[in-house]
Design a protein around this motif. Structure first.
Motif, mmCIF file in Angstrom:
data_model
loop_
_atom_site.group_PDB
_atom_site.id
_atom_site.type_symbol
_atom_site.label_atom_id
_atom_site.label_comp_id
_atom_site.label_asym_id
_atom_site.label_seq_id
_atom_site.Cartn_x
_atom_site.Cartn_y
_atom_site.Cartn_z
ATOM 1 N N PHE A 354 -5.562 -75.565 -19.280
ATOM 2 C CA PHE A 354 -4.671 -74.494 -18.821
ATOM 3 C C PHE A 354 -5.421 -73.417 -18.024
ATOM 4 N N PRO A 355 -6.574 -72.902 -18.488
ATOM 5 C CA PRO A 355 -7.303 -71.919 -17.672
ATOM 6 C C PRO A 355 -7.710 -72.473 -16.318
ATOM 7 N N PHE A 356 -8.076 -73.747 -16.281
ATOM 8 C CA PHE A 356 -8.444 -74.345 -14.999
ATOM 9 C C PHE A 356 -7.248 -74.387 -14.046
ATOM 10 N N GLU A 357 -6.082 -74.724 -14.567
ATOM 11 C CA GLU A 357 -4.885 -74.749 -13.734
ATOM 12 C C GLU A 357 -4.551 -73.347 -13.216
ATOM 13 N N LEU A 358 -4.793 -72.318 -14.042
ATOM 14 C CA LEU A 358 -4.545 -70.948 -13.598
ATOM 15 C C LEU A 358 -5.491 -70.558 -12.471
ATOM 16 N N VAL A 359 -6.759 -70.931 -12.608
ATOM 17 C CA VAL A 359 -7.740 -70.585 -11.593
ATOM 18 C C VAL A 359 -7.394 -71.243 -10.259
ATOM 19 N N ASP A 364 -6.925 -68.602 -3.282
ATOM 20 C CA ASP A 364 -6.678 -69.020 -1.906
ATOM 21 C C ASP A 364 -6.829 -67.761 -1.045
ATOM 22 N N GLU A 365 -8.080 -67.397 -0.803
ATOM 23 C CA GLU A 365 -8.411 -66.092 -0.226
ATOM 24 C C GLU A 365 -7.787 -65.891 1.150
ATOM 25 N N LYS A 366 -7.914 -66.873 1.999
ATOM 26 C CA LYS A 366 -7.436 -66.721 3.377
ATOM 27 C C LYS A 366 -5.930 -66.528 3.411
ATOM 28 N N GLU A 367 -5.222 -67.357 2.649
ATOM 29 C CA GLU A 367 -3.768 -67.260 2.614
ATOM 30 C C GLU A 367 -3.320 -65.942 2.004
ATOM 31 N N LEU A 368 -4.031 -65.501 0.954
ATOM 32 C CA LEU A 368 -3.668 -64.247 0.285
ATOM 33 C C LEU A 368 -3.824 -63.060 1.235
ATOM 34 N N ARG A 369 -4.912 -62.996 1.983
ATOM 35 C CA ARG A 369 -5.117 -61.895 2.908
ATOM 36 C C ARG A 369 -4.090 -61.897 4.046
ATOM 37 N N ARG A 370 -3.715 -63.079 4.462
ATOM 38 C CA ARG A 370 -2.701 -63.150 5.507
ATOM 39 C C ARG A 370 -1.374 -62.604 4.983
ATOM 40 N N GLU A 371 -1.007 -62.978 3.746
ATOM 41 C CA GLU A 371 0.241 -62.491 3.156
ATOM 42 C C GLU A 371 0.212 -60.967 2.988
ATOM 43 N N ILE A 372 -0.942 -60.435 2.555
ATOM 44 C CA ILE A 372 -1.053 -58.975 2.411
ATOM 45 C C ILE A 372 -0.881 -58.293 3.758
ATOM 46 N N SER A 373 -1.485 -58.851 4.804
ATOM 47 C CA SER A 373 -1.378 -58.271 6.150
ATOM 48 C C SER A 373 0.064 -58.242 6.627
ATOM 49 N N TYR A 374 0.776 -59.371 6.414
ATOM 50 C CA TYR A 374 2.178 -59.419 6.818
ATOM 51 C C TYR A 374 3.000 -58.395 6.033
ATOM 52 N N ALA A 606 -19.167 -70.870 -15.040
ATOM 53 C CA ALA A 606 -20.395 -70.569 -14.294
ATOM 54 C C ALA A 606 -20.098 -69.956 -12.928
ATOM 55 N N GLY A 607 -18.810 -69.755 -12.595
ATOM 56 C CA GLY A 607 -18.450 -69.131 -11.324
ATOM 57 C C GLY A 607 -18.291 -70.092 -10.173
ATOM 58 N N VAL A 608 -18.227 -71.404 -10.456
ATOM 59 C CA VAL A 608 -18.003 -72.400 -9.404
ATOM 60 C C VAL A 608 -16.531 -72.786 -9.453
ATOM 61 N N TYR A 609 -15.781 -72.421 -8.404
ATOM 62 C CA TYR A 609 -14.339 -72.560 -8.404
ATOM 63 C C TYR A 609 -13.896 -73.712 -7.505
ATOM 64 N N PRO A 610 -12.668 -74.161 -7.703
ATOM 65 C CA PRO A 610 -12.179 -75.290 -6.887
ATOM 66 C C PRO A 610 -11.845 -74.869 -5.459
ATOM 67 N N GLU A 611 -11.977 -75.827 -4.579
ATOM 68 C CA GLU A 611 -11.625 -75.633 -3.171
ATOM 69 C C GLU A 611 -10.109 -75.573 -3.032
ATOM 70 N N LYS A 612 -9.634 -74.759 -2.126
ATOM 71 C CA LYS A 612 -8.205 -74.712 -1.839
ATOM 72 C C LYS A 612 -7.914 -75.515 -0.583
ATOM 73 N N ASP A 613 -6.773 -76.183 -0.563
ATOM 74 C CA ASP A 613 -6.378 -76.923 0.643
ATOM 75 C C ASP A 613 -6.016 -75.924 1.732
ATOM 76 N N GLN A 614 -6.856 -75.824 2.755
ATOM 77 C CA GLN A 614 -6.645 -74.862 3.841
ATOM 78 C C GLN A 614 -5.848 -75.530 4.967
#
Length: 798
Positions: A354-359, A364-374, A606-614
């Motif tokens: 469950f924590p992994f699914e939440l992470v 999705d940094e790029k998408e999140l910043r774009r949404e904030i900008s809009y 350890a701070g190694v996170y999954p890649e997001k589909d860009q």
């Protein structure tokens, strides 16, 4: 009760064997084989015929012989047996004195004989004749060793009286396999053919060339007697008369002849049985104790008793509830050491999956910043905003909170499946009652699915509650002032260093998938810390293969290969650098998907996170060209969202397991304990519900039969062991005469055993009988012919 001899033991031993055969087991007495060994002219086959008799198949009910090569055909006449032996010999070896190591197995069945094997081995010959191979001597020797090396084999070493005993082939081979002389009995033949005025008295008195068990003289039938069909009674009477009338043997007549040989072998068999019984008794008592508890409920079993069915139903339902609770809550007894099950698997879902699914939903940094900008631009409209709008913060936060529904529902689906599997595992104990098992599984599974639906509604309600009010006064919320001072880099570093730098997060085996051209896949021992990933040759961690810093690393899913049985994920560098040697990513494989998820959860710590589909940038170009003021506002909102979503995640991670436990798991336990029985009673007729399976009825009958057979066997063993005469082993004798008589032959203890002299598996046992001293009217001989090697049919004249 007086002491028992072998003739008294036969019915008891047969009764013991019958007690075991009724439960499909062997009584493991491992009765000795008796091998008759001698030279080609020693007359050993005549000893065998005198021993068992020409008419060893007596008339009577249940007595017959059977060959293994023509099983199913019963022989009741000795002449037919002889003809079949000769015919099978010709089929295997030809008609010109060929040989074969394949035995002819003859079994004699009788209610009055023991399960004993008598082996008529071929005579040791020196020169090949007819179709015999040039190495006939070595082949026969190897054939003999296959049988006589076995520790439970008694050896009858047959030697003619008119040859030099020191050159006896039978004694030579017996000394090799039985250097202590514990299994060897010397048999001297052709005493009636010695030159007038000579005798074998010194040999028979064990003075000339002593054996530990001594020698027994016998007088066989002549060829004329065989051709004249002289029966065994007359042959034994003539043998007795010879020893009583001979001046050199009359003083030892009671220790000579075939009857005394039979008596000696009887006693050895008796000793063996008595020595074997203590170990057998211990084994039986252990089996009986293990059955006591299971048999207790069957002792007064009445199939049609309604009270029995009611009691059984109550016990089954109670046990089902106890087993279900133990599998969920954990228990010190009946711990599964092979795989995780029940509550342990649900715990893994709560705290790893469950924590992994939440992470995966967060970064999705790029998408999140774009949404904030809009959001900021749309709130300002045509105006240029001087301050960061809090409405943009709320809009982005709510959108992120809504995304939590998917991992929450996925988590509940996984828990539901584990609960259903647990119900099925617990119902295995109901296998004796198929209808009861089916109904129990149906009722409990239906209830669990109903609770799953209500739990999902409750979890979705929790998320709706989070959406209803954004609490910016939460004590853990950073606020606008702190958010403006933070940078993305600082937040990332702080997030990454949540764990002590040198702390070991996980150890374990992983497979590194490398192409065959570069060496192929290999297993290594991995150690993951907060700063690095290292792998070693093995778990001793002495030979380090590589150490990889975790900076700029991320996780990536990898599709399972077509021929691969393992599940794979990959580590790569976000700056497009080689991770290991010339590899842009390292593919790591586990045996199960659960192991992959567990490792991913460890990498998250350890701070190694999954890649997001860009996805490809689809917005207008100007959306990425922000003025410095807008960039600061986006950064502020980004830090605020990160802080608040962290609070929500923490709350959801805490409330999800509690909600599932209360509404699904604990509710299911209460239902099983309080309502399951009532639901079962409402299913229909109790009689059909508690209808026993055929397998259970058969198991119960077999268990009761085994229980009573074990008790009977213990009683029989007690009777045998307390009333049976046994004789001590004769003391050792000086047998250095063998080395002196043949100076070219080294001492027996210095000669290595031939390669062929390995202990073989026991030939098929035959039911034969044990002879006793001949009464006035001798009974049917009691030994059965065992394997008869082809090439030397019975009846070879002396």
């Amino acid at each position: 009760m007086g002491n028992r001899g072998m003739e008294d033991l036969i019915p008891l031993i047969n009764k013991l064997q019958d007690a075991f055969s009724c439960i499909g087991q062997s009584c493991n007495l491992d009765l000795p084989q008796i091998a008759v060994v001698g030279g080609q002219s020693a007359g050993k086959s005549s000893v065998l015929e005198n021993f068992v008799g020409r008419d060893f198949l007596p008339r009577g009910s249940g007595i017959y012989a059977e060959f293994l090569h023509c099983k199913g055909r019963k022989f009741v006449d000795f002449d037919e047996v002889r003809l079949e032996i000769e015919a099978e010999t010709d089929r295997i070896t030809g008609s010109n004195k060929g040989i074969s190591a394949v035995p002819i197995n003859l079994r004699v069945y009788s209610p009055n004989v023991l399960n004993l094997t008598l082996i008529d081995l071929p005579g040791m010959t020196k020169v090949a004749v007819g179709d015999q191979p040039a190495d006939i001597e070595h082949q026969i020797r190897d054939m003999l060793l296959q049988f006589v090396t076995k520790e439970s084999c008694l050896i009858l070493a047959v030697t003619p009286a008119n040859m030099d005993l020191a050159n006896s082939d039978a004694l030579k081979i017996s000394k090799e396999v039985d250097p202590q002389g514990l299994r060897t009995i010397g048999v001297i033949t052709k005493l009636d053919l010695m030159d007038e005025g000579t005798d074998a008295r010194d040999i028979l008195e064990n003075k000339l060339l002593p054996l530990r068990r001594g020698y027994i003289g016998v007088v066989n039938r002549s060829q004329k007697d065989i051709d004249g069909r002289k029966d065994i009674k007359a042959a034994l009477a003539a043998e007795r008369k010879f020893f009583l009338s001979h001046p050199g043997y009359r003083h030892m007549a009671d220790r000579m002849g075939t009857p005394h040989l039979q008596k000696t072998l009887n006693q050895q068999l008796t000793n063996h049985i008595r020595d074997t019984l203590p170990g057998l008794r211990s084994k039986l008592q252990s089996q009986l104790l293990s059955l006591e508890k299971e048999v207790e409920e069957y002792k007064n079993f009445k199939p049609d008793d309604p009270t029995r069915k009611t009691k059984a139903l109550l016990q089954m339902v109670q046990q089902f509830g106890v087993d279900f609770e133990k599998r969920i809550e954990g228990s010190g007894d009946q711990v599964d050491t092979v795989e995780l099950s029940g509550g342990a698997r649900i715990n893994r879902i709560f705290h790893e999956r469950f924590p992994f699914e939440l992470v995966k939903m967060e970064f999705d940094e790029k998408e999140l910043r774009r949404e904030i900008s809009y959001a900021i631009k749309n709130i300002h409209g045509v105006r240029t905003g001087l301050f960061t709008p809090d409405m943009a913060f709320e809009a982005i936060v709510k959108k992120q909170i809504i995304k939590l529904k998917e991992p929450c529902l996925k988590c509940m689906d996984l828990v539901l499946q584990e609960l259903i599997n647990t119900v099925r595992q617990c119902s295995n104990k109901l296998v004796s009652y198929p209808r009861l098992r089916e109904e129990t599984e149906r009722i409990v599974t239906t209830y669990v699915r109903e609770r799953d639906s209500k739990t999902k509604d409750q979890v979705l309600l929790l998320i709706d509650i989070e959406l209803s009010y954004i609490n910016t006064n939460h004590e853990d919320f950073i606020g606008f002032a702190n958010a403006q001072q933070r940078s993305t880099a600082t937040a990332t570093i702080n997030n990454k260093k949540r764990v002590m730098p040198n702390q070991v997060i996980r150890r374990g085996w992983l497979t590194i998938n490398i192409s065959i051209m570069k060496g192929g896949s290999k297993d290594y021992w991995f150690v993951l810390t907060a700063e690095s990933l290292s792998w070693y040759k093995d778990e001793e961690e002495k030979e380090k293969k590589y150490m990889l810093p975790l900076d700029n690393l991320k996780l990536r899913d990898v599709e399972k290969g077509f021929m691969s049985t393992k599940h794979t994920f990959a580590i790569f560098n976000t700056e497009s650098r080689n991770v290991y040697k010339d590899l842009r990513q390292i593919e790591l494989a586990c045996d199960t998907q659960e192991d992959v998820d567990s490792w991913k959860a460890s990498f998250l710590r350890a701070g190694v996170y999954p890649e997001k589909d860009q996805s490809e940038d689809s917005g207008p170009a100007e959306s990425f060209s922000m003025d410095p003021q807008l960039e600061r506002q986006v950064e502020t909102i980004r830090n605020l969202v990160d802080s608040y979503i962290g609070i929500v995640n923490k709350s959801i991670r805490d409330l999800m397991p509690k909600t599932i436990m209360h509404l699904m798991i604990n509710s299911a336990k209460d239902f099983i304990h309080s309502e399951l029985l009532a639901y079962l009673y409402s299913c229909g007729d109790q009689g059909s519900l508690m209808e026993e399976s055929a397998d259970q009825a058969q198991r119960r009958d077999e268990m009761l039969r085994m229980y009573h057979a074990l008790k009977e066997a213990l009683v029989i063993i007690g009777d045998i062991s307390t009333t049976t005469i046994s004789t001590p082993i004769p003391p050792p004798v000086d047998d250095t005469w063998r080395s002196v008589a043949n100076p070219r032959c080294p001492p027996p203890q210095a000669r290595p055993l031939p390669a062929a002299a390995c202990i073989p598996s026991r030939p098929p046992a035959v039911r034969g009988a044990t002879p006793g001293p001949p009464p006035a009217n001798p009974p049917n001989p009691a030994f059965a012919l065992g394997p008869v090697p082809p090439g030397l049919p019975p009846g070879i004249p002396r």
